[in-house]
Design an enzyme around this catalytic site. Structure first.
Site, PDB file in Angstrom:
ATOM      1  N   SER A 155      -0.022   9.885  -3.738  1.00  0.00           N
ATOM      2  CA  SER A 155      -0.005   9.049  -4.933  1.00  0.00           C
ATOM      3  C   SER A 155      -1.357   8.395  -5.215  1.00  0.00           C
ATOM      4  O   SER A 155      -1.604   7.935  -6.320  1.00  0.00           O
ATOM      5  CB  SER A 155       1.077   7.987  -4.806  1.00  0.00           C
ATOM      6  OG  SER A 155       0.921   7.275  -3.594  1.00  0.00           O
ATOM      7  N   ASP A 405       3.372  -3.920  -4.339  1.00  0.00           N
ATOM      8  CA  ASP A 405       2.550  -2.742  -4.103  1.00  0.00           C
ATOM      9  C   ASP A 405       1.115  -3.218  -3.872  1.00  0.00           C
ATOM     10  O   ASP A 405       0.434  -3.635  -4.821  1.00  0.00           O
ATOM     11  CB  ASP A 405       2.622  -1.793  -5.302  1.00  0.00           C
ATOM     12  CG  ASP A 405       1.757  -0.542  -5.096  1.00  0.00           C
ATOM     13  OD1 ASP A 405       1.010  -0.479  -4.100  1.00  0.00           O
ATOM     14  OD2 ASP A 405       1.830   0.366  -5.954  1.00  0.00           O
ATOM     15  N   HIS A 408      -1.580   0.921  -4.130  1.00  0.00           N
ATOM     16  CA  HIS A 408      -2.138   1.557  -5.322  1.00  0.00           C
ATOM     17  C   HIS A 408      -2.960   0.546  -6.114  1.00  0.00           C
ATOM     18  O   HIS A 408      -2.973  -0.641  -5.778  1.00  0.00           O
ATOM     19  CB  HIS A 408      -0.993   2.117  -6.183  1.00  0.00           C
ATOM     20  CG  HIS A 408      -0.152   3.095  -5.427  1.00  0.00           C
ATOM     21  ND1 HIS A 408       1.051   2.766  -4.855  1.00  0.00           N
ATOM     22  CD2 HIS A 408      -0.391   4.381  -5.111  1.00  0.00           C
ATOM     23  CE1 HIS A 408       1.538   3.814  -4.225  1.00  0.00           C
ATOM     24  NE2 HIS A 408       0.681   4.811  -4.352  1.00  0.00           N
TER      25      HIS A 408
END
Ligand code: NAG
Ligand code: NAG
Ligand code: NAG
Ligand code: NAG
Length: 438
Positions: A155, A405, A408
């Site tokens: 990702s 998160d 990311h």
């Protein structure tokens, strides 16, 4: 990563012994750089000196006069190390916003999800020895004219791809021409303006792997001697590859080599030897680079390979606690040192890239480079979505437990800088190949 608690495996970091790679790397780097610098001085003495300098020293330290005639090719600094420097404030801000580009994955659209502070958008990376120019979308598209650029990895590869699409979309509209797999794992866009294709291939280990599932086997399976055919079968039609992996190697897994079990990581309950993940990452990168190199030799195709180095996570405390990554400013130089697992992952990747580079026979067929962003990324604890991975997480009041998160990057955000450096790498390659062609 999984949908409910994507980062729950992070405690496995602690199980790794950290070996003194940095200690080994330092003398290695000096030995590697010294001959390189001398060789470069020999080939391109002009590059090391400023345009108007006319008297300089030769290798024996005797003064020599060098010409100040303008260079035939575009000026590109090829002696700049982009990986070291500092984040400095920048009033300009990003080239795009949360709505101007239609491809931002929901979880990274911090602006759209109501992240209240915007200071994190106003920083630019200043390498120690040179300037990093702002991203020039038109320049990038013309350098890639008639080519296919593929992002391959986990990702983080998708995160970097989406940043690039947003940057490019500010001048040219891409058409989504292909999509396959859950969660848009395989996609391709076409920029008609320059006949450029940009695609993304999900392949979190680069090598063949079976991802653990909630229903079946509870460990990933990695086959370290074979590359993942989901991208490898398309190599023939790819001109430039950007590889980006790392975080998936931290998860529990069983490793296979030559059809037998080599060992495992965090595989309690199975009767296999714990071997950690560092050597496994090394083998996976080695197998991948070897497969690409072999293919370029047998087919005679030209291919460029860039490996984006490990991008550290910034959890402070528990991943589901409010404030897990709530800083609003980059670290200052010296505030925190890049070390431990983050540094080890990066060093392994850089070492494997250097080794593959040294084996290249025809530089006009195969160009390999590390996009060494680990330190740049490490300095930006403020650039992650945190709770804004979901829209308006505090709409019903502030909660103590909230998913975060801290892996990311918000888009726009620090990861746009990876693509600014990518552009410089490609420009430099182009300048070098023009020089070679005379
Ligand atoms: C985002 O950018 C678009 C195009 O430049 C602009 O029309 C829009 O107003 C911007 N939105 C925000 C929230 O700044
Ligand atoms: C881009 O992809 C299309 C198929 O979607 C293909 O027809 C075209 O040849 C590709 N162009 C390049 C430059 O790879
Ligand atoms: C697997 O095979 C390769 C090539 O024959 C060999 O170099 C490697 O050592 C083998 N690995 C194991 C674990 O047996
Ligand atoms: C575990 O592996 C060892 C060595 O391969 C073997 O001697 C032992 O019997 C195995 N134990 C179980 C429970 O399978």
């Amino acid at each position: 990563m999984g949908s409910t608690s994507p980062f729950k495996d992070h405690h496995h970091h602690q199980q790794q012994q950290s070996y003194p790679i940095t200690k080994k790397l330092l003398p290695w780097a000096l030995y590697a750089l010294l001959p390189l610098a001398i060789f470069r001085l020999y080939l391109h003495p002009l590059d090391l000196f400023s345009e108007n300098e006319v008297i300089t020293k030769d290798l024996q330290n005797k003064p020599i006069i060098v010409s100040t005639a303008p260079k035939p090719v575009e000026e590109v600094r090829n002696d700049c190390d982009y990986s070291n420097g500092e984040w400095v404030e920048d009033k300009m801000g990003p080239l795009y916003n949360g709505t101007s580009c239609g491809t931002i994955k929901d979880g990274q659209n911090c602006m759209g999800h109501g992240r209240p502070d915007s200071g994190y958008l106003y920083w630019r990376w200043k390498p120690s020895q040179c300037q990093l120019p702002r991203f020039e979308p038109t320049k990038f598209l013309s350098l890639l004219e008639n080519k296919h650029l593929a992002f391959v990895g986990d990702s983080m590869a998708r995160n970097q791809l989406e940043s690039l699409l947003c940057l490019l979309s500010s001048v040219s509209h891409p058409d989504l021409v292909y999509t396959n797999g859950d969660d848009n794992k395989f996609r391709r866009w076409h920029f008609p303006s320059h006949n450029v294709n940009v695609s993304v291939y999900w392949s979190p280990f680069l090598v063949k792997g079976i991802e653990k599932s909630n229903t079946g086997f509870n460990f990933n399976k990695l086959f370290l001697d074979s590359v993942d055919n989901r991208w490898a079968l398309d190599l023939e039609q790819i001109d430039m590859l950007v590889l980006s992996v790392g975080h998936w190697f931290l998860h529990p897994a069983v490793y296979y080599e030559n059809d037998s079990v080599l060992g495992c990581h965090a595989c309690e309950g199975l009767n296999h030897t714990e071997i950690g993940f560092f050597d496994v990452l090394r083998k996976a990168v080695k197998t991948t680079l070897k497969a690409i190199t072999d293919k370029s030799i047998t087919d005679g195709n030209q291919i460029d390979v860039i490996l984006t180095t490990f991008s550290p996570a910034h959890f402070e405390g528990e991943w589901d606690k409010n404030g897990a990554c709530s800083r609003e400013k980059p670290f200052e130089e010296g505030e925190k040192a890049l070390e431990g697992m983050d540094a080890d992952m990066r060093n392994i990747e850089v070492e494997e890239i250097e080794e593959a580079k040294n084996k290249v026979i025809q530089v006009d067929r195969l160009r390999i480079e590390a996009l060494d962003v680990t330190k740049i990324a490490f300095m930006r604890p403020d650039g992650h979505p945190g709770p804004y991975m979901y829209p308006n997480p505090f709409a019903d009041g502030v909660k103590d437990r909230v998913q975060n998160d801290c892996v990311h990057w918000c888009l726009p955000g620090p990861i746009d800088t990876w693509n600014e450096i990518l552009l410089q790498v490609v420009r430099q390659w182009e300048a070098e190949s023009m020089r070679r062609r005379g």
